[in-house]
Design an enzyme around this catalytic site. Structure first.
Site, mmCIF file in Angstrom:
data_model
loop_
_atom_site.group_PDB
_atom_site.id
_atom_site.type_symbol
_atom_site.label_atom_id
_atom_site.label_comp_id
_atom_site.label_asym_id
_atom_site.label_seq_id
_atom_site.Cartn_x
_atom_site.Cartn_y
_atom_site.Cartn_z
ATOM 1 N N ASP A 1 0.876 -1.170 0.000
ATOM 2 C CA ASP A 1 0.000 0.000 0.000
ATOM 3 C C ASP A 1 0.920 1.228 0.000
ATOM 4 O OD1 ASP A 1 -1.625 2.131 0.730
ATOM 5 O OD2 ASP A 1 -2.748 0.984 2.225
ATOM 6 N N ASP B 1 -0.535 18.314 -13.002
ATOM 7 C CA ASP B 1 0.101 18.041 -14.298
ATOM 8 C C ASP B 1 1.546 18.533 -14.286
ATOM 9 O OD1 ASP B 1 0.719 17.596 -16.940
ATOM 10 O OD2 ASP B 1 -0.462 19.258 -17.707
ATOM 11 N N GLU C 1 7.929 17.280 -21.871
ATOM 12 C CA GLU C 1 6.676 16.685 -22.393
ATOM 13 C C GLU C 1 5.775 17.775 -22.935
ATOM 14 O OE1 GLU C 1 2.395 15.341 -22.201
ATOM 15 O OE2 GLU C 1 3.378 17.030 -21.241
ATOM 16 N N ASP D 1 0.297 10.435 -16.030
ATOM 17 C CA ASP D 1 0.257 11.863 -16.322
ATOM 18 C C ASP D 1 -1.118 12.367 -15.879
ATOM 19 O OD1 ASP D 1 0.449 14.410 -17.334
ATOM 20 O OD2 ASP D 1 0.784 13.803 -19.417
HETATM 21 N N1 TRP Z 1 -0.371 15.188 -21.512
HETATM 22 C C1 TRP Z 1 -1.248 16.332 -21.383
HETATM 23 C C2 TRP Z 1 -0.428 17.415 -20.706
HETATM 24 O O1 TRP Z 1 0.532 17.145 -20.056
HETATM 25 C C3 TRP Z 1 -2.475 16.032 -20.575
HETATM 26 C C4 TRP Z 1 -3.371 15.026 -21.196
HETATM 27 C C5 TRP Z 1 -4.379 15.284 -22.023
HETATM 28 C C6 TRP Z 1 -3.295 13.630 -21.030
HETATM 29 N N2 TRP Z 1 -4.961 14.111 -22.386
HETATM 30 C C7 TRP Z 1 -4.325 13.094 -21.798
HETATM 31 C C8 TRP Z 1 -2.481 12.788 -20.314
HETATM 32 C C9 TRP Z 1 -4.544 11.723 -21.854
HETATM 33 C C10 TRP Z 1 -2.697 11.415 -20.370
HETATM 34 C C11 TRP Z 1 -3.705 10.903 -21.143
HETATM 35 O O2 TRP Z 1 -0.757 18.549 -20.819
HETATM 36 ZN ZN ZN Z 2 0.954 16.405 -18.441
HETATM 37 CA CA CA Z 3 -2.193 4.046 -0.453
#
Ligand code: TRP
Ligand code: ZN
Ligand code: CA
Length: 315
Positions: free
Chosen positions: A41, A135, A169, A198
């Protein structure tokens, strides 16, 4: 015997209790039947402590942790120091994007079959408009705490474990693409799976599982079934994160996501709670993506699901 999530946890609990009584090994009641150890956990307090540090780093560096800025390098140094202290072999990989130096951090857990590498990763950079705590401090902190849990457990999986924190990214998956391109075809083919995290603590969360590789998808779904949380397939901009370069290179991928700027529907609010008609993350890519922009329950569940998948897929 294939134990369910709750069955495994219960079995481990029984053994833990027995070990308290006997003070040692438990004959005939090992939780490692078939050589498999149950995933721990993950303490959400540990994940949140990393988020507090990433927030402080942003605050001290102009309010962001963006590519090419001091806040990014400080974020990387924070994560690297934790991993080095825990016994990981860390590598900083440099690249250039938009005229500035970027960095990926790779952490290998010594041992396991390096012809079968299981990777878990997350982007560590924010946009320049905010501190990027959901994010993607959320994924970065959960991957870090899972790596630290591997070290605490002194986990000895059959496969080799590698954790990664990607740079740039937000400039278009630059760091993760650089990493994949830096590998030989032989080394790419040694990666048996890449798990991406993400945005996993959105304040009005959904529980989305990537539907790329069926075996990885099933592993995550098994976890959520075991805790009684319904999931949906991730569709908000398929391929918009660091799993995309891996998938393009033929690596099986999967991951978790709690939603960005899309609106939660009434049906979704009925099954997950939260606010229908509002975005999953109203602070997506903005200055209010702070430590206040996190749902602790979502962060906890997704961190535990991450660890479950790492353990299950590497044994
Ligand atoms: N990767 C995008 C970012 O960093 C966010 C995002 C949009 C995302 N759609 C997604 C991440 C689907 C994972 C899956 O701004
Ligand atoms: Zn992101
Ligand atoms: Ca936990």
């Amino acid at each position: 015997m294939k134990l369910s999530v709750s069955g495994r946890a219960a079995a481990a609990g029984v053994v833990a209790a027995a070990m308290l009584v006997t003070g040692g090994s438990v004959a005939g009641a090992s939780p490692t039947a078939q050589g498999a150890a149950a995933a721990p956990d993950i303490p959400v307090a540990g994940v949140k402590a990393h988020l507090t540090q990433l927030q402080s780093i942003a605050t001290a560096n102009g309010g962001n942790r963006a590519h090419g800025r001091a806040g990014y390098r400080a974020s990387l140094d924070y994560v690297k120091a934790k991993l080095d202290a825990a016994g990981f072999t860390t590598t900083v990989q440099q690249f250039t994007a938009s005229g500035r130096t970027g960095y990926n951090l790779i952490a290998d857990w010594p041992g396991g079959d390096t012809n079968q590498v299981v990777m878990a990763g997350s982007h560590l950079d924010s946009v320049s408009s905010g501190p990027g705590i959901n994010d993607n401090g959320s994924g970065s902190a959960a991957v870090l705490e899972t790596a630290l849990a591997v070290a605490r457990a002194q986990y000895k999986p059959t496969k080799h474990l590698r954790f990664a924190w990607w740079g740039a990214e937000e400039l278009g998956l630059v760091g993760s693409r650089h990493y994949i391109n830096s590998l030989s075809a032989a080394n790419r083919s040694r990666i048996s799976g890449y798990l991406n995290f993400d945005m996993i603590g959105s304040p009005n969360p959904g529980y989305f599982v990537y539907d790329d590789d069926p075996a990885i998808e099933k592993t995550f779904k098994d976890y959520f079934t075991g805790i009684g949380v319904p999931t949906e397939i991730e569709t908000e901009g398929d391929g918009r994160s660091d799993h995309a370069p891996f998938k393009s290179a033929g690596v099986p991928v999967g991951g978790l996501f709690t939603g960005a700027s899309r609106t939660k529907t009434a049906a979704q609010a009925a099954k997950w709670g939260g606010r229908a008609g509002q975005a999953f993350d109203r602070c997506y890519h903005s200055s209010c993506d702070t430590t206040a922009n996190i749902d602790d329950t979502a962060l906890d569940r997704n961190s535990d699901a991450l660890a479950y998948a790492v353990w299950e897929l590497s044994e």
